[in-house]
Scaffold this active site. Structure first.
Site, PDB file in Angstrom:
ATOM      1  N   ARG A  49      11.682 -20.214 -36.478  1.00  0.00           N
ATOM      2  CA  ARG A  49      11.888 -20.844 -37.781  1.00  0.00           C
ATOM      3  C   ARG A  49      11.566 -19.846 -38.890  1.00  0.00           C
ATOM      4  O   ARG A  49      11.087 -18.755 -38.637  1.00  0.00           O
ATOM      5  CB  ARG A  49      11.039 -22.117 -37.886  1.00  0.00           C
ATOM      6  CG  ARG A  49       9.604 -21.837 -37.457  1.00  0.00           C
ATOM      7  CD  ARG A  49       8.578 -22.518 -38.248  1.00  0.00           C
ATOM      8  NE  ARG A  49       8.656 -22.242 -39.656  1.00  0.00           N
ATOM      9  CZ  ARG A  49       8.161 -21.156 -40.240  1.00  0.00           C
ATOM     10  NH1 ARG A  49       7.568 -20.193 -39.532  1.00  0.00           N
ATOM     11  NH2 ARG A  49       8.262 -20.985 -41.532  1.00  0.00           N
ATOM     12  N   GLY A  50      11.811 -20.298 -40.161  1.00  0.00           N
ATOM     13  CA  GLY A  50      11.672 -19.383 -41.293  1.00  0.00           C
ATOM     14  C   GLY A  50      13.031 -18.721 -41.473  1.00  0.00           C
ATOM     15  O   GLY A  50      13.577 -18.141 -40.519  1.00  0.00           O
ATOM     16  N   ALA A  51      13.594 -18.822 -42.681  1.00  0.00           N
ATOM     17  CA  ALA A  51      14.999 -18.425 -42.868  1.00  0.00           C
ATOM     18  C   ALA A  51      15.308 -17.006 -42.371  1.00  0.00           C
ATOM     19  O   ALA A  51      16.248 -16.808 -41.582  1.00  0.00           O
ATOM     20  CB  ALA A  51      15.392 -18.602 -44.338  1.00  0.00           C
ATOM     21  N   ARG A  86      20.951 -25.144 -38.000  1.00  0.00           N
ATOM     22  CA  ARG A  86      20.149 -25.568 -39.166  1.00  0.00           C
ATOM     23  C   ARG A  86      20.985 -25.292 -40.419  1.00  0.00           C
ATOM     24  O   ARG A  86      21.355 -24.148 -40.680  1.00  0.00           O
ATOM     25  CB  ARG A  86      18.797 -24.833 -39.213  1.00  0.00           C
ATOM     26  CG  ARG A  86      17.905 -25.203 -38.018  1.00  0.00           C
ATOM     27  CD  ARG A  86      16.450 -24.928 -38.277  1.00  0.00           C
ATOM     28  NE  ARG A  86      15.864 -25.823 -39.244  1.00  0.00           N
ATOM     29  CZ  ARG A  86      14.658 -25.622 -39.801  1.00  0.00           C
ATOM     30  NH1 ARG A  86      13.958 -24.562 -39.476  1.00  0.00           N
ATOM     31  NH2 ARG A  86      14.180 -26.485 -40.681  1.00  0.00           N
ATOM     32  N   GLN A 180       3.493 -26.236 -40.739  1.00  0.00           N
ATOM     33  CA  GLN A 180       3.653 -24.777 -40.671  1.00  0.00           C
ATOM     34  C   GLN A 180       2.497 -24.062 -41.386  1.00  0.00           C
ATOM     35  O   GLN A 180       2.120 -22.960 -41.006  1.00  0.00           O
ATOM     36  CB  GLN A 180       4.990 -24.354 -41.296  1.00  0.00           C
ATOM     37  CG  GLN A 180       6.215 -24.722 -40.479  1.00  0.00           C
ATOM     38  CD  GLN A 180       6.786 -26.061 -40.893  1.00  0.00           C
ATOM     39  OE1 GLN A 180       6.068 -26.946 -41.363  1.00  0.00           O
ATOM     40  NE2 GLN A 180       8.078 -26.231 -40.717  1.00  0.00           N
ATOM     41  N   ASP A 221      14.764 -20.976 -48.622  1.00  0.00           N
ATOM     42  CA  ASP A 221      15.769 -21.088 -47.559  1.00  0.00           C
ATOM     43  C   ASP A 221      17.180 -20.839 -48.067  1.00  0.00           C
ATOM     44  O   ASP A 221      18.061 -20.431 -47.317  1.00  0.00           O
ATOM     45  CB  ASP A 221      15.692 -22.467 -46.894  1.00  0.00           C
ATOM     46  CG  ASP A 221      14.525 -22.489 -45.932  1.00  0.00           C
ATOM     47  OD1 ASP A 221      13.383 -22.630 -46.386  1.00  0.00           O
ATOM     48  OD2 ASP A 221      14.757 -22.290 -44.724  1.00  0.00           O
ATOM     49  N   ASN A 231      13.614 -24.936 -50.640  1.00  0.00           N
ATOM     50  CA  ASN A 231      12.523 -24.470 -49.778  1.00  0.00           C
ATOM     51  C   ASN A 231      11.873 -25.712 -49.166  1.00  0.00           C
ATOM     52  O   ASN A 231      12.253 -26.847 -49.456  1.00  0.00           O
ATOM     53  CB  ASN A 231      11.519 -23.633 -50.574  1.00  0.00           C
ATOM     54  CG  ASN A 231      10.519 -22.936 -49.669  1.00  0.00           C
ATOM     55  OD1 ASN A 231      10.909 -22.289 -48.690  1.00  0.00           O
ATOM     56  ND2 ASN A 231       9.234 -23.078 -49.932  1.00  0.00           N
ATOM     57  N   LYS A 232      10.896 -25.477 -48.315  1.00  0.00           N
ATOM     58  CA  LYS A 232      10.249 -26.547 -47.556  1.00  0.00           C
ATOM     59  C   LYS A 232       9.899 -27.747 -48.432  1.00  0.00           C
ATOM     60  O   LYS A 232       9.422 -27.585 -49.553  1.00  0.00           O
ATOM     61  CB  LYS A 232       8.990 -25.975 -46.889  1.00  0.00           C
ATOM     62  CG  LYS A 232       8.189 -26.947 -46.049  1.00  0.00           C
ATOM     63  CD  LYS A 232       9.006 -27.691 -45.010  1.00  0.00           C
ATOM     64  CE  LYS A 232       9.745 -26.770 -44.067  1.00  0.00           C
ATOM     65  NZ  LYS A 232      10.779 -27.489 -43.272  1.00  0.00           N
TER      66      LYS A 232
HETATM   67  O1  MRU Z   1      11.645 -25.543 -41.507  1.00  0.00           O
HETATM   68  P1  MRU Z   1      11.141 -24.124 -41.590  1.00  0.00           P
HETATM   69  O2  MRU Z   1       9.770 -23.954 -41.036  1.00  0.00           O
HETATM   70  O3  MRU Z   1      12.139 -23.142 -41.031  1.00  0.00           O
HETATM   71  O4  MRU Z   1      11.063 -23.855 -43.161  1.00  0.00           O
HETATM   72  C1  MRU Z   1      10.651 -22.590 -43.596  1.00  0.00           C
HETATM   73  C2  MRU Z   1      10.525 -22.471 -45.064  1.00  0.00           C
HETATM   74  O5  MRU Z   1      10.763 -23.395 -45.815  1.00  0.00           O
HETATM   75  C3  MRU Z   1      10.169 -21.110 -45.583  1.00  0.00           C
HETATM   76  O6  MRU Z   1       9.493 -21.215 -46.805  1.00  0.00           O
HETATM   77  C4  MRU Z   1      11.456 -20.289 -45.809  1.00  0.00           C
HETATM   78  O7  MRU Z   1      12.301 -20.360 -44.703  1.00  0.00           O
HETATM   79  C5  MRU Z   1      11.151 -18.873 -46.117  1.00  0.00           C
HETATM   80  S1  MRU Z   1      10.483 -17.994 -44.729  1.00  0.00           S
HETATM   81  C6  MRU Z   1      10.194 -16.408 -45.282  1.00  0.00           C
END
Ligand code: MRU
Length: 330
Positions: A49-51, A86, A180, A221, A231-232
């Protein structure tokens, strides 16, 4: 940067190797994806996970599929499954398209991985200017090495500030529903010796009011052309709180997270995830099993609440969108 033993994603013997982030912080276990089912599942379940990390993982994944699936129709079907695993993190489609178009898919995937490390280092270096010595920083979700397969974006800046002797103190939102912040960010900060304080998401307002948070820094994201930032879930609320308390709110992200085809946040697809993620915590029911649930994985922060973007090309401040469109590829 994360050490080799913990590399979030790598390529070994015709497999994409990744840290299964669902198991942290209890267990640091590497897993292998060797076919489309395993690649898609790792992304969909947030094992990866994480973009930017999703982008690096998908790049190797598409390289693997191109090397192992000869039939054009079957390959197209497999690629489509990975591409749509995703919807909000634009790095996924960006990386898939790059590797699909490349003459040598594995070399292209390796280039994407190498570039991400260099980009993260540049973001950290630029972002350092925004961090005063002894800064009290609030962050949300996880944007460290696990989230990028490099040095991290928002958290990469914090880790760099620590290495530079700025001794930041970081207030870490636990980040419901999948935690997270609690599971990954707190773990990464502790490993790096950073002074970290874990808080429930709802404590952010009082942390700002009473503890004098100096700045908020988060990742992204997908960033629309006008600067609206997905973002999250919870990020938008934090940006409003920061504006109310007069605290600068920064977004750190690579250019691969900008979607210049999306005019505004209204054009960003927002992933909605299962009700089970809200009704349960780590498999334990915390609500009636049939509770109606609203579970968007992301929200959109309007550009006007963002004091600056930190990219590999430097710090971008308003007026948006002009300052951002200058970064768009020709
Ligand atoms: O659902 P996730 O854990 O993939 O969401 C991640 C985020 O929202 C992060 O802030 C984003 O992807 C940036 S990671 C450098």
């Amino acid at each position: 940067m994360i050490d080799a033993a913990v590399a979030a994603v790598s390529w070994e013997d015709e497999a994409v190797v990744y840290v299964d982030q669902r198991l942290l912080p209890h267990e640091l276990r590497r897993a292998h994806a060797r076919n489309v089912d395993e690649i898609e599942a790792a992304i969909r379940t947030l094992a990866v996970r994480g973009a930017p990390c999703i982008g690096v993982f998908a790049a190797y994944g598409i390289a693997l599929l191109r090397r192992s699936i000869a039939d054009a129709g079957a390959l197209a079907e497999a690629v489509a499954r990975v591409r749509s695993a995703r919807p909000t993190a634009v790095n996924l489609a960006w990386a898939v398209d790059r590797v699909l178009a490349a003459a040598d898919p594995l070399a292209e995937a390796q280039a994407i991985a190498d570039e991400q490390r260099a980009i993260d280092a540049a973001i950290a270096e630029h972002g350092l200017a925004l961090i005063p010595k002894g800064a009290r920083i609030l962050t949300h979700c996880n944007t460290g090495p696990l989230a990028t397969a490099g040095g991290g974006t928002a958290l990469g800046i914090v880790l760099h500030a620590q290495r530079a002797g700025k001794c930041p103190r970081v207030y870490v939102d636990e980040t419901r529903p999948l935690l997270q912040g609690a599971r990954l960010t707190y773990w990464e900060l502790r490993r790096a010796g950073v002074d970290a304080v874990l808080q429930v998401d709802a404590a952010a307002a009082v942390a700002m009011a009473e503890r004098a948070i100096d700045l908020v820094v988060v990742g992204a994201d997908r960033i629309a052309r006008n600067g609206d930032t997905a973002n999250k879930i919870g990020t938008y609320g934090l940006a409003i709180l920061a504006a109310y308390h007069g605290i600068p709110f920064y977004v750190a992200a690579p250019l691969s997270t900008f979607d210049f085809a999306a005019e505004s946040g209204a054009h960003i697809p927002i992933e909605e995830r299962s009700a089970g993620e809200v009704r349960e915590v780590a498999g334990v029911a915390i609500a009636p099993s049939d509770a109606a649930v609203f579970n968007p994985a992301f929200d959109v922060t309007p550009a006007r609440l963002i004091a600056a973007f930190v990219t590999e090309r430097g710090i971008v401040t308003p007026p948006y969108p002009n300052a951002l469109t200058a970064l768009a590829p020709l």
